[in-house]
Design a protein around this motif. Structure first.
Motif, PDB file in Angstrom:
ATOM      1  N   TRP A  30       0.853  -1.181   0.000  1.00 58.67           N
ATOM      2  CA  TRP A  30       0.000   0.000   0.000  1.00 58.67           C
ATOM      3  C   TRP A  30       0.890   1.232   0.000  1.00 58.67           C
ATOM      4  O   TRP A  30       2.078   1.154   0.290  1.00 58.67           O
ATOM      5  N   GLU A  31       0.287   2.377  -0.339  1.00 61.01           N
ATOM      6  CA  GLU A  31       1.003   3.643  -0.233  1.00 61.01           C
ATOM      7  C   GLU A  31       0.029   4.727   0.181  1.00 61.01           C
ATOM      8  O   GLU A  31      -1.196   4.563   0.049  1.00 61.01           O
ATOM      9  N   SER A  32       0.562   5.840   0.656  1.00 61.24           N
ATOM     10  CA  SER A  32      -0.285   6.926   1.126  1.00 61.24           C
ATOM     11  C   SER A  32      -0.949   7.629  -0.052  1.00 61.24           C
ATOM     12  O   SER A  32      -0.485   7.563  -1.196  1.00 61.24           O
ATOM     13  N   ASP A  33      -2.036   8.316   0.243  1.00 58.51           N
ATOM     14  CA  ASP A  33      -2.827   9.054  -0.740  1.00 58.51           C
ATOM     15  C   ASP A  33      -1.994  10.188  -1.332  1.00 58.51           C
ATOM     16  O   ASP A  33      -1.370  10.961  -0.592  1.00 58.51           O
ATOM     17  N   SER A  34      -2.002  10.307  -2.654  1.00 58.12           N
ATOM     18  CA  SER A  34      -1.209  11.355  -3.309  1.00 58.12           C
ATOM     19  C   SER A  34      -1.749  12.756  -3.026  1.00 58.12           C
ATOM     20  O   SER A  34      -1.086  13.756  -3.306  1.00 58.12           O
ATOM     21  N   GLU A  35      -2.968  12.854  -2.489  1.00 60.36           N
ATOM     22  CA  GLU A  35      -3.535  14.162  -2.141  1.00 60.36           C
ATOM     23  C   GLU A  35      -2.950  14.722  -0.835  1.00 60.36           C
ATOM     24  O   GLU A  35      -3.169  15.887  -0.502  1.00 60.36           O
ATOM     25  N   LEU A  36      -2.227  13.911  -0.098  1.00 58.53           N
ATOM     26  CA  LEU A  36      -1.640  14.384   1.161  1.00 58.53           C
ATOM     27  C   LEU A  36      -0.548  15.419   0.865  1.00 58.53           C
ATOM     28  O   LEU A  36      -0.043  15.489  -0.257  1.00 58.53           O
ATOM     29  N   PRO A  37      -0.176  16.236   1.846  1.00 52.00           N
ATOM     30  CA  PRO A  37       0.866  17.243   1.611  1.00 52.00           C
ATOM     31  C   PRO A  37       2.163  16.627   1.066  1.00 52.00           C
ATOM     32  O   PRO A  37       2.453  15.449   1.312  1.00 52.00           O
TER      33      PRO A  37
END
Ligand SMILES: C[S@@+](CC[C@H](N)C(=O)[O-])C[C@H]1O[C@@H](n2cnc3c(N)ncnc32)[C@H](O)[C@@H]1O
Length: 225
Positions: A190-197
Motif C-alpha cells: 500500500w502507499e499513502s494518498d497522493s492528495e496528502l501534503p
C-alpha cells in the motif's frame, strides 16, 4: 541493553537535536500528524493480518514511539508482540519508555538508547514481522537509503511488512526507493494518498522471500541532517 554510544554525547558532530520536532504531532492539521495517521493505519493493518503466534516488531530511529505505542496499546494482539524501539537521543527514548509504561506495555516494548544503524542492537529482533523505518529516508544519503532497503530484506520475515516514509519534495526518489525494495524481494502493499501534503509519503512493502541472516559488520546508514 547498554547503549553502544555514550548517551550523554548529544553534541556528536552532525547529529541534530530532534527534541522539538515531535511537537508538530500535537497539531492535528500538520503534515506530520497526517503522516502519523497513515503510519498508524499501516501498523494496525500489519497487526490485524499477522498470523497466530508471536509478533516481532523493530522500529529504527523510533523517536517517542508515537506511531507504534498507541496502536499497540489498544490492539488485541498486544500480548503476542515483542517490540524493540531504538532511539539515539536519551531524552526522546525516555519519552517512548514512559509512554510504553503508561500503557502497560513495559514487558512488550523494549526501548534501547543507541545507534539504530548498528546491527548489534537489533540482530536478536531480526527477522521482524513488522519493520518501521519512519523519519529516516529524508535524513540520509540515497546510497544509505538503498543500503537500508536492501538490508530490510535481512530484517523482515517472509510475509512481514516494512513501513517507510519519505517526503516528496524531490519526487523522483520515491520510485527509486520502491525499486530498491523490489530488488530486495519486497512487493508493494500500500502507499499513502497522493492528495496528502508534499511532505508526506508512506509505503508498506511485504517481504516475499525467506530472509538471509543479517550481516553484522557494517552500519545501515548515517544521518546527514
Ligand atoms: C525524524 S525523527 C523520526 C522519529 C520517529 N521514527 C517518528 O517517525 O516519529 C528521527 C529520529 O531519529 C533519531 N536518530 C537520529 N539518528 C539516529 C541513529 N543513528 N540511531 C537512532 N536514532 C537516531 C532522532 O533522535 C529522532 O528521534
Amino acid at each position: 541493553m547498554d547503549a553502544i554510544v555514550d548517551p550523554g554525547d548529544e553534541t556528536r558532530p552532525g547529529l541534530r537535536d530532534w527534541k522539538a520536532w515531535f511537537a508538530e504531532y500535537d497539531n492535528p492539521g500538520s503534515s506530520l500528524a497526517q503522516r502519523l495517521a497513515v503510519v498508524q493505519r499501516g501498523i494496525q493493518r500489519a497487526l490485524d493480518e499477522a498470523p497466530a503466534g508471536s509478533i516481532k516488531i523493530l522500529s529504527l530511529c523510533a523517536g517517542q514511539g508515537r506511531d507504534l505505542i498507541p496502536v499497540l496499546a489498544e490492539h488485541p494482539r498486544r500480548a503476542d508482540v515483542r517490540a524493540r524501539l531504538i532511539e539515539f537521543d536519551p531524552a526522546i527514548a525516555r519519552v517512548a519508555r514512559d509512554a510504553a509504561a503508561a500503557t502497560g506495555l513495559d514487558g512488550v516494548v523494549d526501548v534501547v538508547t543507541g545507534d539504530a544503524a548498528d546491527p548489534a542492537l537489533f540482530g536478536d529482533y531480526a527477522p521482524a514481522d513488522l519493520l518501521l523505518l519512519c523519519g529516516i529516508f529524508g535524513n540520509i544519503t540515497e546510497a544509505d537509503i538503498q543500503n537500508t532497503a536492501t538490508r530490510a530484506a535481512n530484517l523482515t520475515a517472509r510475509g512481514g511488512t516494512a513501513i517507510w516514509t519519505r517526503h516528496r519534495f524531490d519526487p523522483a526518489v520515491i520510485p527509486r526507493i520502491h525499486g530498491w525494495f523490489t530488488a530486495a524481494g519486497f512487493s508493494d502493499l500500500w502507499e499513502s494518498d497522493s492528495e496528502l501534503p508534499t511532505a508526506v509519503y508512506v509505503a508498506g512493502n511485504r517481504h516475499e522471500r525467506n530472509p538471509a541472516p543479517l550481516p553484522d559488520d557494517t552500519k545501515l546508514f548515517t544521518f546527514v541532517k
